[in-house]
Design an enzyme around this catalytic site. Structure first.
Site, short mmCIF file in Angstrom:
data_model
loop_
_atom_site.label_atom_id
_atom_site.label_comp_id
_atom_site.label_asym_id
_atom_site.label_seq_id
_atom_site.Cartn_x
_atom_site.Cartn_y
_atom_site.Cartn_z
N PRO A 24 48.68 38.41 50.69
CA PRO A 24 47.90 37.16 50.70
C PRO A 24 47.70 36.67 49.27
O PRO A 24 47.29 37.45 48.40
CB PRO A 24 46.55 37.59 51.29
CG PRO A 24 46.75 38.95 51.85
CD PRO A 24 47.92 39.55 51.17
N ALA A 60 43.77 34.28 51.52
CA ALA A 60 42.42 34.48 52.02
C ALA A 60 41.97 33.18 52.71
O ALA A 60 41.89 32.14 52.07
CB ALA A 60 41.48 34.80 50.85
N GLN A 102 45.04 36.26 56.67
CA GLN A 102 43.98 37.07 56.07
C GLN A 102 42.66 36.35 56.30
O GLN A 102 42.45 35.24 55.80
CB GLN A 102 44.21 37.30 54.58
CG GLN A 102 43.21 38.33 54.03
CD GLN A 102 43.32 38.57 52.54
OE1 GLN A 102 43.37 37.61 51.76
NE2 GLN A 102 43.36 39.83 52.13
N TYR A 186 34.68 40.82 47.35
CA TYR A 186 34.21 39.76 48.24
C TYR A 186 33.23 40.34 49.26
O TYR A 186 32.91 41.53 49.23
CB TYR A 186 35.40 39.03 48.87
CG TYR A 186 36.25 38.37 47.79
CD1 TYR A 186 35.71 37.37 46.98
CD2 TYR A 186 37.56 38.78 47.53
CE1 TYR A 186 36.45 36.79 45.96
CE2 TYR A 186 38.31 38.20 46.51
CZ TYR A 186 37.75 37.20 45.74
OH TYR A 186 38.48 36.63 44.72
N ARG A 234 42.28 45.06 54.51
CA ARG A 234 42.54 45.29 53.08
C ARG A 234 41.27 45.83 52.44
O ARG A 234 40.20 45.23 52.58
CB ARG A 234 42.99 44.01 52.37
CG ARG A 234 43.07 44.18 50.86
CD ARG A 234 43.80 43.07 50.15
NE ARG A 234 45.25 43.29 50.21
CZ ARG A 234 46.13 42.72 49.39
NH1 ARG A 234 45.73 41.87 48.47
NH2 ARG A 234 47.42 42.96 49.51
N GLY A 332 53.19 40.77 46.06
CA GLY A 332 52.53 39.54 45.68
C GLY A 332 53.38 38.70 44.75
O GLY A 332 54.21 37.90 45.16
N ARG A 333 53.20 38.92 43.42
CA ARG A 333 53.77 38.01 42.43
C ARG A 333 55.28 37.89 42.49
O ARG A 333 55.82 36.81 42.25
CB ARG A 333 53.29 38.42 41.04
CG ARG A 333 51.81 38.09 40.83
CD ARG A 333 51.22 38.84 39.67
NE ARG A 333 51.21 40.27 39.93
CZ ARG A 333 50.88 41.19 39.03
NH1 ARG A 333 50.55 40.82 37.82
NH2 ARG A 333 50.89 42.47 39.35
C1 FNR Z 1 46.19 37.21 44.68
N1 FNR Z 1 45.67 38.29 45.37
C2 FNR Z 1 44.96 38.07 46.54
N2 FNR Z 1 44.57 39.14 47.31
C3 FNR Z 1 43.99 38.95 48.51
O1 FNR Z 1 43.67 39.91 49.18
N3 FNR Z 1 43.77 37.67 48.96
C4 FNR Z 1 44.11 36.57 48.24
O2 FNR Z 1 43.94 35.44 48.71
C5 FNR Z 1 44.68 36.77 46.96
N4 FNR Z 1 45.03 35.71 46.17
C6 FNR Z 1 45.85 35.90 45.09
C7 FNR Z 1 46.40 34.80 44.42
C8 FNR Z 1 47.31 34.98 43.39
C9 FNR Z 1 47.92 33.80 42.71
C10 FNR Z 1 47.67 36.31 42.99
C11 FNR Z 1 48.68 36.54 41.90
C12 FNR Z 1 47.09 37.38 43.61
C13 FNR Z 1 46.12 39.66 45.04
C14 FNR Z 1 47.52 39.90 45.63
O3 FNR Z 1 47.51 39.82 47.03
C15 FNR Z 1 48.06 41.29 45.22
O4 FNR Z 1 47.22 42.26 45.76
C16 FNR Z 1 48.14 41.45 43.71
O5 FNR Z 1 48.75 40.32 43.12
C17 FNR Z 1 48.93 42.70 43.33
O6 FNR Z 1 50.23 42.66 43.87
P1 FNR Z 1 51.51 42.21 42.96
O7 FNR Z 1 51.32 40.79 42.58
O8 FNR Z 1 51.53 43.13 41.77
O9 FNR Z 1 52.69 42.41 43.87
#
Ligand code: FNR
Length: 366
Positions: A24, A60, A102, A186, A234, A332-333
């Site tokens: 998410p 989210a 989510q 949160y 999560r 994610g990224r």
């Molecule tokens: C996030 N992350 C995040 N996590 C979550 O539980 N709900 C969300 O809405 C968000 N929003 C969000 C936006 C952006 C732009 C980023 C970069 C990250 C965290 C994301 O889901 C993830 O857990 C982390 O980015 C770590 O994973 P990566 O990016 O290393 O693969």
């Protein structure tokens, strides 16, 4: 036979086509501050389904208006929200991916500006709002925090009902997976952690009391999703605040079993977010995998475990599954920079046989 990143995953009546899930990620892209999905969300989520993800999770998505992080967040607090989300879930499913949502409430970390506007606390005069939390302790921002109100017993029951209604709308919209967001500081995490939960009623104090609202939410979401559909939760496995009474991995192991009993099928293991003093030792490839692995090994139930954090490469995701360290690689990224990560991973690993490149794009993959 050893599973790999392209093995399907059976959860209840759902078959996920591979082990790549898009994590998410808030897009802060609702146009009219009304929580309604836009073309951006349709293209963003739709592209990752086209790109071969096994699961596409929405950002989210707030179950209450006051539970948004920013005014531009997605919501699911009315049937109108459901109706705008439905064609997106339908498109994701039409591409062979499993659509997930989510369900979230930002608690005391609600009412902020977007990251590219500084993630500053947003005051009521600027369109912000009063936040709610287990205790009336605002998040310690550098700037003045919006007022945080303690939820009373009725307020807690309303929150549980909001998650229930959100899950009902998610199911009606066609989402096959509902993930409860209980991480990153949160609202639900704020109840779990003694750092933010100073209550002395049945929702605070002991482990059982601090986890009560999350068990109630999980049961409600399970109830609405029915026996066929998967429910994920999560969590932040640790607050990274070992210098004080806080949430840690031992409690997460115990919680995972309790959530399994409450109807969760998979625990999505993240970490941190409760307090700016958090001391994260190191952020890099697989940096949260050890928590996922520990929960997976020490759990008494057979709840599935997803790992997230620093998964950037095809071989890395594949190794996590092949070495049986987690059931799902949540990315994610890397998905932000490459919507087709799973298709590219298949090419890189010589597993073109394991993915369906859309016919429209096949010439690009020849
Ligand atoms: C996030 N992350 C995040 N996590 C979550 O539980 N709900 C969300 O809405 C968000 N929003 C969000 C936006 C952006 C732009 C980023 C970069 C990250 C965290 C994301 O889901 C993830 O857990 C982390 O980015 C770590 O994973 P990566 O990016 O290393 O693969």
């Amino acid at each position: 036979m050893t599973d790999d990143a392209f093995s399907s995953l059976e959860i209840r009546d759902t078959t996920v086509r591979n082990r790549f899930a898009m994590s998410p990620m808030c897009q802060y892209s609702v146009d009219a501050r009304d929580g309604l999905a836009t073309d951006w969300h349709r293209v963003h989520l739709g592209s990752r389904a086209v790109g071969g993800a096994g699961i596409v999770l929405t950002e989210a998505t707030a179950v209450e208006e006051r539970g948004r992080i920013t005014p531009e967040d997605l919501g699911v607090w009315s049937d109108d929200h459901r109706d705008v989300l439905a064609p997106i879930a339908e498109f994701v499913a039409s591409q062979g991916a499993t659509p997930g949502i989510q369900l979230a409430h930002a608690g005391r970390k609600a009412s902020k500006t977007r990251p590219w506007e500084g993630s500053e606390p947003l005051q009521p005069v600027d369109g912000g709002w009063e936040t709610v939390a287990p205790s009336a302790v605002p998040y310690p921002y550098d700037d003045e925090s919006p007022v945080t109100t303690r939820l009373d017993g009725d307020g807690i029951a309303d929150v549980v009902d909001s998650f229930r209604a959100g899950a009902r709308r998610a199911r009606e919209a066609g989402f096959e997976i509902a993930e409860v967001h209980a991480a990153h500081g949160y609202l639900l995490h704020e109840f779990l952690s003694p750092v933010t939960n100073r209550r002395e009623d049945e929702y605070g104090g002991s482990f059982e009391n601090r986890t009560r609202i999350l068990r109630e939410v999980t049961e409600a979401v399970r109830d609405e999703m029915g026996d066929e559909r998967p429910v994920f939760v999560r969590i932040s496995a640790t607050d990274w605040l070992d210098d004080r009474r806080s949430w840690d991995v031992e409690q997460s192991v115990r919680l995972a079993d309790d959530l399994s009993d409450a109807g969760a099928d998979l625990i999505d293991v993240s970490s941190g977010g409760i307090h700016p003093d958090q001391a994260i030792e190191w952020v890099g490839p697989n940096y949260q995998l050890r928590f996922a692995e520990r929960i997976r090994n020490e759990c008494e139930t057979d709840v599935k475990i997803g790992t997230v954090g620093g998964i950037r490469a095809a071989e890395q995701a594949d190794a996590i599954i092949r070495n049986d360290r987690a059931d799902l690689a949540i990315v994610g990224r890397r998905f932000l920079s490459d919507p087709y990560f799973p298709l590219h991973a298949a090419v890189e690993l010589g597993r073109e046989d394991a993915v369906d490149v859309p016919v429209q794009y096949q010439r690009g993959f020849e």
